[in-house]
Scaffold this motif. Structure first.
Motif, PDB file in Angstrom:
ATOM      1  N   ARG A  37     -30.249 -38.379  36.850  1.00 53.09           N
ATOM      2  CA  ARG A  37     -29.349 -37.639  37.748  1.00 53.09           C
ATOM      3  C   ARG A  37     -29.740 -37.867  39.206  1.00 53.09           C
ATOM      4  O   ARG A  37     -28.878 -38.090  40.058  1.00 53.09           O
ATOM      5  N   LEU A  38     -31.035 -37.794  39.509  1.00 52.31           N
ATOM      6  CA  LEU A  38     -31.495 -38.008  40.876  1.00 52.31           C
ATOM      7  C   LEU A  38     -31.142 -39.419  41.354  1.00 52.31           C
ATOM      8  O   LEU A  38     -30.760 -39.612  42.514  1.00 52.31           O
ATOM      9  N   ALA A  39     -31.247 -40.393  40.466  1.00 53.85           N
ATOM     10  CA  ALA A  39     -30.945 -41.782  40.821  1.00 53.85           C
ATOM     11  C   ALA A  39     -29.466 -41.989  41.150  1.00 53.85           C
ATOM     12  O   ALA A  39     -29.118 -42.918  41.879  1.00 53.85           O
ATOM     13  N   ARG A  40     -28.621 -41.129  40.641  1.00 50.62           N
ATOM     14  CA  ARG A  40     -27.182 -41.228  40.942  1.00 50.62           C
ATOM     15  C   ARG A  40     -26.811 -40.570  42.266  1.00 50.62           C
ATOM     16  O   ARG A  40     -25.687 -40.729  42.742  1.00 50.62           O
ATOM     17  N   SER A  41     -27.744 -39.852  42.869  1.00 55.39           N
ATOM     18  CA  SER A  41     -27.485 -39.200  44.147  1.00 55.39           C
ATOM     19  C   SER A  41     -27.778 -40.166  45.289  1.00 55.39           C
ATOM     20  O   SER A  41     -28.910 -40.639  45.443  1.00 55.39           O
ATOM     21  N   ASN A  42     -26.767 -40.448  46.099  1.00 52.32           N
ATOM     22  CA  ASN A  42     -26.967 -41.341  47.239  1.00 52.32           C
ATOM     23  C   ASN A  42     -28.057 -40.819  48.165  1.00 52.32           C
ATOM     24  O   ASN A  42     -28.843 -41.594  48.701  1.00 52.32           O
ATOM     25  N   PHE A  43     -28.103 -39.510  48.367  1.00 49.05           N
ATOM     26  CA  PHE A  43     -29.099 -38.920  49.252  1.00 49.05           C
ATOM     27  C   PHE A  43     -30.497 -39.022  48.651  1.00 49.05           C
ATOM     28  O   PHE A  43     -31.442 -39.465  49.320  1.00 49.05           O
ATOM     29  N   ARG A  44     -30.669 -38.630  47.413  1.00 48.13           N
ATOM     30  CA  ARG A  44     -31.999 -38.585  46.790  1.00 48.13           C
ATOM     31  C   ARG A  44     -32.603 -39.971  46.606  1.00 48.13           C
ATOM     32  O   ARG A  44     -33.797 -40.159  46.798  1.00 48.13           O
ATOM     33  N   ARG A  45     -31.803 -40.938  46.244  1.00 47.09           N
ATOM     34  CA  ARG A  45     -32.370 -42.258  45.934  1.00 47.09           C
ATOM     35  C   ARG A  45     -32.770 -43.055  47.171  1.00 47.09           C
ATOM     36  O   ARG A  45     -33.433 -44.072  47.057  1.00 47.09           O
ATOM     37  N   LYS A  46     -32.403 -42.586  48.357  1.00 47.27           N
ATOM     38  CA  LYS A  46     -32.801 -43.324  49.554  1.00 47.27           C
ATOM     39  C   LYS A  46     -34.265 -43.091  49.930  1.00 47.27           C
ATOM     40  O   LYS A  46     -34.838 -43.849  50.710  1.00 47.27           O
ATOM     41  N   PHE A  47     -34.889 -42.086  49.354  1.00 50.32           N
ATOM     42  CA  PHE A  47     -36.282 -41.796  49.681  1.00 50.32           C
ATOM     43  C   PHE A  47     -37.210 -42.747  48.937  1.00 50.32           C
ATOM     44  O   PHE A  47     -37.115 -42.902  47.721  1.00 50.32           O
ATOM     45  N   ARG A  48     -38.115 -43.362  49.691  1.00 46.27           N
ATOM     46  CA  ARG A  48     -39.085 -44.299  49.147  1.00 46.27           C
ATOM     47  C   ARG A  48     -40.409 -44.109  49.891  1.00 46.27           C
ATOM     48  O   ARG A  48     -40.416 -43.821  51.082  1.00 46.27           O
ATOM     49  N   LEU A  49     -41.502 -44.299  49.186  1.00 43.97           N
ATOM     50  CA  LEU A  49     -42.803 -44.257  49.834  1.00 43.97           C
ATOM     51  C   LEU A  49     -43.048 -45.566  50.573  1.00 43.97           C
ATOM     52  O   LEU A  49     -42.708 -46.637  50.073  1.00 43.97           O
ATOM     53  N   SER A  50     -43.638 -45.462  51.734  1.00 46.48           N
ATOM     54  CA  SER A  50     -43.949 -46.639  52.547  1.00 46.48           C
ATOM     55  C   SER A  50     -45.345 -47.167  52.187  1.00 46.48           C
ATOM     56  O   SER A  50     -46.111 -46.505  51.477  1.00 46.48           O
ATOM     57  N   GLN A  88     -37.760 -26.112  55.485  1.00 46.96           N
ATOM     58  CA  GLN A  88     -39.207 -25.963  55.446  1.00 46.96           C
ATOM     59  C   GLN A  88     -39.968 -27.235  55.098  1.00 46.96           C
ATOM     60  O   GLN A  88     -41.164 -27.304  55.298  1.00 46.96           O
ATOM     61  N   THR A  89     -39.293 -28.246  54.586  1.00 43.45           N
ATOM     62  CA  THR A  89     -39.975 -29.468  54.156  1.00 43.45           C
ATOM     63  C   THR A  89     -39.647 -30.604  55.123  1.00 43.45           C
ATOM     64  O   THR A  89     -38.492 -31.026  55.212  1.00 43.45           O
ATOM     65  N   PRO A  90     -40.659 -31.108  55.837  1.00 42.85           N
ATOM     66  CA  PRO A  90     -40.418 -32.248  56.736  1.00 42.85           C
ATOM     67  C   PRO A  90     -39.889 -33.460  55.961  1.00 42.85           C
ATOM     68  O   PRO A  90     -40.137 -33.615  54.770  1.00 42.85           O
ATOM     69  N   MET A  91     -39.187 -34.318  56.662  1.00 41.35           N
ATOM     70  CA  MET A  91     -38.626 -35.524  56.041  1.00 41.35           C
ATOM     71  C   MET A  91     -39.635 -36.668  55.974  1.00 41.35           C
ATOM     72  O   MET A  91     -39.381 -37.674  55.327  1.00 41.35           O
TER      73      MET A  91
END
Length: 147
Positions: A37-50, A88-91
């Motif tokens: 479900r998270l992978a189908r979210s355009n917003f959620r799947r853009k987060f990646r660890l650098s 409350q959670t930084p980006m």
């Protein structure tokens, strides 16, 4: 031991798999469905660890990252009333913050929508364990995508 082996070993040893069977406290047995479900979210799947995030994890160790996750969740997400809920959670700034946004564990509104955990009451120990386990699972999965 490589970072991926270290994460996997610690996840196997430390993931609490027997949560209470109350609403919002389901076991991680539905992890695959959640991550799909998270992978189908355009917003959620853009987060990646650098690379910087991975270096930080390697330097501090996965148990320290898990400890940070517990600390952040206890202080920023677990209270019944959060004056700045939704903000409350930084980006950025810590791998756990990135993971929280990626897994919709960043605010009580997202916890309700994505995980069925109602706002308005203090998170239980089992709920905190669940949130941290979801965050750490996402970090483990991110590490596997690195290579």
């Amino acid at each position: 031991m490589t970072l991926s082996m270290n994460i996997m070993k610690n996840m196997e040893m430390n993931t609490v798999m027997n949560y209470d069977q109350n609403p919002g406290e389901s076991p991680l047995r539905n992890t695959e469905a959640l991550f799909e479900r998270l992978a189908r979210s355009n917003f959620r799947r853009k987060f990646r660890l650098s690379d910087k995030d991975f270096d930080y994890i390697e330097k501090k160790g996965i148990e320290t990252i898990r400890s940070h996750a517990y600390d952040f969740i206890e202080k920023r997400l677990a209270p019944a009333e959060i004056p700045n809920d939704g903000k409350q959670t930084p980006m950025r700034g810590h791998p756990v913050f990135i993971a929280q946004h990626a897994t919709a564990t960043c605010c009580r509104g997202c916890l309700k929508k994505w995980h069925g955990i109602e706002p308005g009451s203090q998170l239980t120990k089992n709920q905190v364990d669940y949130v941290v386990d979801v965050i750490m699972e996402w970090i483990k999965r991110e590490e596997s995508w690195k290579f």
